[in-house]
Motif scaffolding. Sequence first.
Motif, PDB file in Angstrom:
ATOM      1  N   ASP A 123      -5.936   3.505   7.693  1.00 46.00           N
ATOM      2  CA  ASP A 123      -5.681   4.924   7.945  1.00 46.00           C
ATOM      3  C   ASP A 123      -4.925   5.599   6.807  1.00 46.00           C
ATOM      4  N   PHE A 124      -4.962   5.007   5.613  1.00 44.58           N
ATOM      5  CA  PHE A 124      -4.286   5.578   4.451  1.00 44.58           C
ATOM      6  C   PHE A 124      -4.873   6.951   4.136  1.00 44.58           C
ATOM      7  N   GLN A 125      -4.011   7.949   4.095  1.00 44.86           N
ATOM      8  CA  GLN A 125      -4.441   9.323   3.854  1.00 44.86           C
ATOM      9  C   GLN A 125      -3.726   9.871   2.631  1.00 44.86           C
ATOM     10  N   ILE A 126      -4.480  10.238   1.605  1.00 41.95           N
ATOM     11  CA  ILE A 126      -3.820  10.762   0.413  1.00 41.95           C
ATOM     12  C   ILE A 126      -3.254  12.158   0.656  1.00 41.95           C
ATOM     13  N   ASN A 127      -3.752  12.869   1.669  1.00 47.20           N
ATOM     14  CA  ASN A 127      -3.203  14.198   1.949  1.00 47.20           C
ATOM     15  C   ASN A 127      -1.817  14.132   2.599  1.00 47.20           C
ATOM     16  N   GLU A 128      -1.334  12.942   2.917  1.00 49.02           N
ATOM     17  CA  GLU A 128       0.020  12.773   3.450  1.00 49.02           C
ATOM     18  C   GLU A 128       1.034  12.497   2.339  1.00 49.02           C
ATOM     19  N   ILE A 129       0.600  12.482   1.078  1.00 48.73           N
ATOM     20  CA  ILE A 129       1.469  12.115  -0.036  1.00 48.73           C
ATOM     21  C   ILE A 129       1.972  13.363  -0.749  1.00 48.73           C
ATOM     22  N   THR A 130       3.278  13.445  -0.917  1.00 42.98           N
ATOM     23  CA  THR A 130       3.902  14.472  -1.748  1.00 42.98           C
ATOM     24  C   THR A 130       4.849  13.752  -2.684  1.00 42.98           C
ATOM     25  N   ALA A 131       4.426  13.577  -3.917  1.00 44.96           N
ATOM     26  CA  ALA A 131       5.231  12.860  -4.900  1.00 44.96           C
ATOM     27  C   ALA A 131       6.270  13.800  -5.511  1.00 44.96           C
ATOM     28  N   LEU A 132       7.393  13.209  -5.925  1.00 48.33           N
ATOM     29  CA  LEU A 132       8.481  13.992  -6.506  1.00 48.33           C
ATOM     30  C   LEU A 132       8.938  13.390  -7.821  1.00 48.33           C
ATOM     31  N   GLN A 133       9.206  14.244  -8.795  1.00 50.89           N
ATOM     32  CA  GLN A 133       9.865  13.793 -10.016  1.00 50.89           C
ATOM     33  C   GLN A 133      11.347  13.670  -9.729  1.00 50.89           C
ATOM     34  N   PHE A 134      12.006  12.706 -10.379  1.00 49.85           N
ATOM     35  CA  PHE A 134      13.451  12.580 -10.214  1.00 49.85           C
ATOM     36  C   PHE A 134      14.030  11.905 -11.447  1.00 49.85           C
ATOM     37  N   SER A 135      15.347  11.990 -11.556  1.00 51.71           N
ATOM     38  CA  SER A 135      16.060  11.303 -12.629  1.00 51.71           C
ATOM     39  C   SER A 135      17.330  10.700 -12.047  1.00 51.71           C
ATOM     40  N   THR A 136      17.858   9.708 -12.749  1.00 43.95           N
ATOM     41  CA  THR A 136      19.104   9.084 -12.325  1.00 43.95           C
ATOM     42  C   THR A 136      20.161   9.335 -13.392  1.00 43.95           C
ATOM     43  N   VAL A 137      21.394   9.007 -13.076  1.00 41.24           N
ATOM     44  CA  VAL A 137      22.498   9.275 -13.994  1.00 41.24           C
ATOM     45  C   VAL A 137      22.454   8.407 -15.242  1.00 41.24           C
ATOM     46  N   ASP A 138      21.687   7.337 -15.232  1.00 40.45           N
ATOM     47  CA  ASP A 138      21.664   6.447 -16.393  1.00 40.45           C
ATOM     48  C   ASP A 138      20.357   6.550 -17.181  1.00 40.45           C
ATOM     49  N   ASN A 139      19.839   7.784 -17.298  1.00 43.72           N
ATOM     50  CA  ASN A 139      18.679   8.103 -18.140  1.00 43.72           C
ATOM     51  C   ASN A 139      17.372   7.475 -17.676  1.00 43.72           C
ATOM     52  N   ASN A 140      17.238   7.257 -16.398  1.00 45.17           N
ATOM     53  CA  ASN A 140      15.974   6.792 -15.845  1.00 45.17           C
ATOM     54  C   ASN A 140      15.248   7.991 -15.253  1.00 45.17           C
ATOM     55  N   PHE A 141      13.931   8.027 -15.475  1.00 45.53           N
ATOM     56  CA  PHE A 141      13.129   9.150 -15.022  1.00 45.53           C
ATOM     57  C   PHE A 141      11.867   8.611 -14.380  1.00 45.53           C
ATOM     58  N   GLY A 142      11.415   9.298 -13.343  1.00 41.93           N
ATOM     59  CA  GLY A 142      10.223   8.768 -12.709  1.00 41.93           C
ATOM     60  C   GLY A 142       9.663   9.602 -11.596  1.00 41.93           C
ATOM     61  N   ILE A 143       8.820   8.939 -10.820  1.00 43.19           N
ATOM     62  CA  ILE A 143       8.107   9.549  -9.699  1.00 43.19           C
ATOM     63  C   ILE A 143       8.462   8.790  -8.424  1.00 43.19           C
ATOM     64  N   TRP A 144       8.848   9.529  -7.404  1.00 42.40           N
ATOM     65  CA  TRP A 144       9.109   9.022  -6.061  1.00 42.40           C
ATOM     66  C   TRP A 144       7.854   9.278  -5.257  1.00 42.40           C
ATOM     67  N   LEU A 145       7.195   8.227  -4.781  1.00 42.42           N
ATOM     68  CA  LEU A 145       5.904   8.343  -4.114  1.00 42.42           C
ATOM     69  C   LEU A 145       6.001   7.812  -2.681  1.00 42.42           C
ATOM     70  N   PRO A 146       6.144   8.694  -1.706  1.00 40.58           N
ATOM     71  CA  PRO A 146       6.168   8.227  -0.317  1.00 40.58           C
ATOM     72  C   PRO A 146       4.746   8.040   0.220  1.00 40.58           C
ATOM     73  N   ILE A 147       4.507   6.902   0.832  1.00 40.27           N
ATOM     74  CA  ILE A 147       3.201   6.645   1.430  1.00 40.27           C
ATOM     75  C   ILE A 147       3.392   6.148   2.860  1.00 40.27           C
ATOM     76  N   ILE A 148       2.320   6.224   3.629  1.00 35.98           N
ATOM     77  CA  ILE A 148       2.350   5.764   5.018  1.00 35.98           C
ATOM     78  C   ILE A 148       1.235   4.754   5.213  1.00 35.98           C
ATOM     79  N   ALA A 149       1.590   3.619   5.798  1.00 32.73           N
ATOM     80  CA  ALA A 149       0.617   2.582   6.151  1.00 32.73           C
ATOM     81  C   ALA A 149       0.652   2.424   7.668  1.00 32.73           C
ATOM     82  N   THR A 150      -0.485   2.618   8.300  1.00 31.58           N
ATOM     83  CA  THR A 150      -0.564   2.587   9.763  1.00 31.58           C
ATOM     84  C   THR A 150      -1.398   1.393  10.207  1.00 31.58           C
ATOM     85  N   THR A 151      -0.893   0.661  11.193  1.00 29.54           N
ATOM     86  CA  THR A 151      -1.632  -0.463  11.754  1.00 29.54           C
ATOM     87  C   THR A 151      -1.562  -0.399  13.279  1.00 29.54           C
ATOM     88  N   LEU A 152      -2.459  -1.133  13.902  1.00 29.59           N
ATOM     89  CA  LEU A 152      -2.382  -1.279  15.352  1.00 29.59           C
ATOM     90  C   LEU A 152      -1.136  -2.094  15.688  1.00 29.59           C
TER      91      LEU A 152
END
Length: 165
Positions: A123-152
Motif C-alpha cells: 500500500d505504499f503511496q508516493i502521494n503521502e510523502i512530503t520531503a523536507l530539507q533540513f540542516s544540523t548545527v554541525d554542517n550537515n545538510f539533507g532531506i527528511w523523507l517520511p514514508i508509510i508502510a502498511t501491512t495487515l
Amino acid sequence: MTTYNNLKAYFDNLARNHAQILHTDAEKHFFHCDLNEILSGISSRVNFPAVMMADYDYSFVDNNSDNHLKKRSIALVFLDHAADVDDFPGIGDIYSNMEQIADDWINRMYDDKLERRHAFLKDFQINEITALQFSTVDNNFGIWLPIIATTLHDIRLDTGKWTDL
C-alpha cells in the motif's frame, strides 16, 4: 509478519545497493538512530553521504472489518556534510544530491511495490510523502523523507502468550 527489524534490513539492503551510498559492514553509511543523535553531532561516527532510519512509530486501522491494518511511519534521512558552512553553492549541491538519492529510494520502493517484492510496500503511496530539507548545527545538510508502510495485522489473540488463558 513485518517487524521493525524487517524494515531496518530492507533499508540496509537499499543502502548497500545504491551506487552513491555503498554501505558495507566495514564502511557504514546506513544507521538507525534517534533524531536527537542526528542533531547532536554524529558526524564523527558517520561516513557521508549517509542514510538513516531516524524515526519509527505505528498505528492501527480497524475499518470495522476483518482486515486490520498496521501503519508504520518511518523517517528516512539522507545526509551529507559541508566542510564550510559559508559554501552556499556547495550546500546547494548537497541538497540537490540528497534529493536525488531520496528520489532514487522512492523509485526503488515503488518498483518493489509493483513487483511485489515486499508485502509491507503493498500500500505504499508516493502521494503521502512530503520531503523536507533540513540542516544540523554541525554542517550537515539533507532531506527528511517520511514514508508509510502498511501491512495487515492479525488481531487474533495468541493464548500461548498469556498465563491466565
